[in-house]
Write an enzyme that holds these catalytic residues in place. Structure first.
Site, short mmCIF file in Angstrom:
data_model
loop_
_atom_site.label_atom_id
_atom_site.label_comp_id
_atom_site.label_asym_id
_atom_site.label_seq_id
_atom_site.Cartn_x
_atom_site.Cartn_y
_atom_site.Cartn_z
N TYR A 60 7.28 -0.17 -8.26
CA TYR A 60 6.32 -1.24 -8.04
C TYR A 60 5.76 -1.76 -9.36
O TYR A 60 5.67 -2.97 -9.58
CB TYR A 60 5.19 -0.78 -7.12
CG TYR A 60 5.65 -0.25 -5.78
CD1 TYR A 60 6.73 -0.83 -5.12
CD2 TYR A 60 5.02 0.82 -5.19
CE1 TYR A 60 7.15 -0.34 -3.88
CE2 TYR A 60 5.43 1.31 -3.95
CZ TYR A 60 6.49 0.73 -3.31
OH TYR A 60 6.91 1.21 -2.10
N GLU A 99 0.86 -1.17 0.00
CA GLU A 99 0.00 0.00 0.00
C GLU A 99 0.90 1.23 0.00
O GLU A 99 1.92 1.26 0.70
CB GLU A 99 -0.90 -0.01 1.24
CG GLU A 99 -1.97 1.04 1.19
CD GLU A 99 -2.96 0.86 2.33
OE1 GLU A 99 -3.97 0.18 2.12
OE2 GLU A 99 -2.68 1.39 3.41
#
Length: 140
Positions: A108, A97
């Protein structure tokens, strides 16, 4: 390593919080030095990841690289190690997150993570208010 986090967002975990997490059997840490090697007992880490596994899923809790050592491949190498280690342990899905607008999003995505959820106005600390949290997932 607290210097690796932007204080404006209040994201840094302190040493005690990281130490407390590491005594849990399901938490793992990966460290790398500036040469992308695991530092020995006398070496200094330039970056680290902290993650936790629950059954066949793993969550990346923290990734940090000291500002002086950014843009040298350390974060990518840490992600590679984290993912390879998780696969070796039978993890089938990873999560993380991040706050919306975090520059780590490119890292990511380069490692295959895709957004799967959003928490509106989740970050409301320090001088920052009303920033969404985005959940990313990666199938292994």
């Amino acid at each position: 390593m607290e210097g690796a986090f932007d204080p404006a967002f209040g994201e840094a975990w302190n040493r005690r919080q990281v130490s407390d997490a590491l005594v849990l059997a399901n938490c793992r840490c990966h460290l790398l030095d500036v040469k992308l090697q695991v530092p020995d007992a006398n070496g200094k880490a330039a970056g680290f990841t902290l993650s936790r596994q629950i059954l066949d899923e793993e969550e990346l809790l923290l990734i940090a690289v000291l500002p002086a050592h950014r843009r040298n491949g350390i974060a990518g190498a840490l992600m590679d190690r984290l993912i390879a280690d998780a696969r070796a342990r039978g993890v089938t899905r990873m999560f993380l997150e991040m706050r919306d607008g975090n520059p780590a999003e490119a890292l990511y995505r380069q490692h295959g993570f895709e957004p799967v959820g959003r928490r509106p106005n989740y970050y409301n600390r320090g001088s920052i208010a009303g920033i969404d949290a985005i959940t990313f997932a990666l199938g292994l």
